[in-house]
Design an enzyme around this catalytic site. Structure first.
Site, mmCIF file in Angstrom:
data_model
loop_
_atom_site.group_PDB
_atom_site.id
_atom_site.type_symbol
_atom_site.label_atom_id
_atom_site.label_comp_id
_atom_site.label_asym_id
_atom_site.label_seq_id
_atom_site.Cartn_x
_atom_site.Cartn_y
_atom_site.Cartn_z
ATOM 1 N N ASN A 85 0.989 -1.080 -0.139
ATOM 2 C CA ASN A 85 -0.109 0.018 -0.083
ATOM 3 C C ASN A 85 1.094 1.208 -0.083
ATOM 4 O O ASN A 85 1.899 1.348 0.643
ATOM 5 C CB ASN A 85 -1.043 -0.051 1.347
ATOM 6 C CG ASN A 85 -2.003 -1.237 1.039
ATOM 7 O OD1 ASN A 85 -2.413 -1.527 0.072
ATOM 8 N ND2 ASN A 85 -2.179 -1.674 2.245
ATOM 9 N N HIS A 96 6.454 3.265 6.491
ATOM 10 C CA HIS A 96 7.906 2.429 6.218
ATOM 11 C C HIS A 96 7.567 1.364 5.174
ATOM 12 O O HIS A 96 6.842 0.753 5.364
ATOM 13 C CB HIS A 96 8.378 1.997 7.557
ATOM 14 C CG HIS A 96 9.603 1.165 7.377
ATOM 15 N ND1 HIS A 96 10.715 1.690 8.175
ATOM 16 C CD2 HIS A 96 10.216 0.434 6.505
ATOM 17 C CE1 HIS A 96 11.914 0.913 7.705
ATOM 18 N NE2 HIS A 96 11.348 -0.013 6.789
ATOM 19 N N HIS A 98 6.682 -1.245 3.107
ATOM 20 C CA HIS A 98 6.616 -2.941 3.507
ATOM 21 C C HIS A 98 5.758 -3.450 2.312
ATOM 22 O O HIS A 98 4.779 -2.943 1.569
ATOM 23 C CB HIS A 98 5.915 -2.972 4.715
ATOM 24 C CG HIS A 98 4.505 -2.161 4.901
ATOM 25 N ND1 HIS A 98 4.547 -0.864 5.220
ATOM 26 C CD2 HIS A 98 3.176 -2.724 4.788
ATOM 27 C CE1 HIS A 98 3.133 -0.569 5.239
ATOM 28 N NE2 HIS A 98 2.446 -1.686 5.001
ATOM 29 N N HIS A 100 3.208 -6.948 1.978
ATOM 30 C CA HIS A 100 2.689 -7.889 2.454
ATOM 31 C C HIS A 100 2.914 -9.093 1.740
ATOM 32 O O HIS A 100 2.320 -9.104 0.512
ATOM 33 C CB HIS A 100 0.982 -7.628 2.398
ATOM 34 C CG HIS A 100 0.698 -6.047 3.354
ATOM 35 N ND1 HIS A 100 0.150 -6.304 4.609
ATOM 36 C CD2 HIS A 100 0.798 -5.122 3.023
ATOM 37 C CE1 HIS A 100 -0.124 -5.173 5.175
ATOM 38 N NE2 HIS A 100 0.443 -4.316 4.160
HETATM 39 P P1 DGP Z 1 -0.575 -0.983 5.631
HETATM 40 O O1 DGP Z 1 -2.126 -0.868 6.183
HETATM 41 O O2 DGP Z 1 -0.444 -1.527 4.451
HETATM 42 O O3 DGP Z 1 0.353 -0.016 6.189
HETATM 43 O O4 DGP Z 1 0.101 -2.207 6.860
HETATM 44 C C1 DGP Z 1 0.571 -1.952 8.004
HETATM 45 C C2 DGP Z 1 0.444 -3.634 8.531
HETATM 46 O O5 DGP Z 1 1.169 -3.394 9.869
HETATM 47 C C3 DGP Z 1 -0.953 -3.791 9.270
HETATM 48 O O6 DGP Z 1 -1.361 -4.906 8.339
HETATM 49 C C4 DGP Z 1 -0.798 -4.351 10.766
HETATM 50 C C5 DGP Z 1 0.764 -4.154 10.827
HETATM 51 N N1 DGP Z 1 1.185 -3.629 12.044
HETATM 52 C C6 DGP Z 1 1.006 -2.406 12.651
HETATM 53 N N2 DGP Z 1 1.623 -2.529 13.775
HETATM 54 C C7 DGP Z 1 2.370 -3.489 13.778
HETATM 55 C C8 DGP Z 1 2.999 -4.221 14.955
HETATM 56 O O7 DGP Z 1 3.549 -3.284 16.004
HETATM 57 N N3 DGP Z 1 3.659 -5.524 14.783
HETATM 58 C C9 DGP Z 1 3.390 -6.198 13.830
HETATM 59 N N4 DGP Z 1 4.037 -7.381 13.531
HETATM 60 N N5 DGP Z 1 2.404 -5.672 12.603
HETATM 61 C C10 DGP Z 1 1.918 -4.722 12.885
#
Ligand code: DGP
Length: 112
Positions: A85, A96, A98, A100
């Site tokens: 995204n 940051h 990323h 998925h």
């Molecule tokens: P997005 O919506 O594409 O920015 O995805 C961010 C993802 O990050 C979301 O699926 C949940 C995940 N996420 C948010 N905070 C944390 C965290 O503290 N630990 C982990 N493992 N995942 C997290």
């Protein structure tokens, strides 16, 4: 820098690591949307795909070298989906870069 994923890379916030190398860190999403839901991130802070350039694109190629290894280790023999995204319209919640990795079952044909 106040970045959640930079803190995860640094080990300041715990995560469930599935892969790591010099360029890449991968860990389980805290709110999985499929049986397998892994986040793959560069160790360099880039806010999103919008900040990828010829200066830093090695991080993206290293991520895409890591993804098939992660998918194999997770047993995703039936296939998987890779999503990044980028920005508010795409509901990017963590700024940051990323990717998925989603898998472990049949997904919808719908992308948005
Ligand atoms: P997005 O919506 O594409 O920015 O995805 C961010 C993802 O990050 C979301 O699926 C949940 C995940 N996420 C948010 N905070 C944390 C965290 O503290 N630990 C982990 N493992 N995942 C997290």
């Amino acid at each position: 820098m106040d970045c959640l994923f930079c803190k995860i890379i640094a080990g300041d916030i715990p995560s469930s690591k599935v892969y790591e190398d010099e360029y890449v860190y991968a860990f389980r999403d805290i709110a999985p949307q499929m049986p397998v839901h892994v986040l793959v991130i560069p160790k360099l802070h880039l806010a999103s795909a919008d900040e990828v350039s010829e200066v830093n694109s090695v991080y993206v190629s290293k991520i895409f070298e890591a993804i098939p290894k992660i998918a194999a280790a997770e047993g995703l023999t039936g296939g998987y989906r890779i999503i990044s995204n980028c920005g508010d319209d795409a509901c990017q919640s963590v700024k940051h870069l990323h990717f998925h990795i989603l898998g472990g079952g049949q997904m919808s044909e719908k992308m948005a």
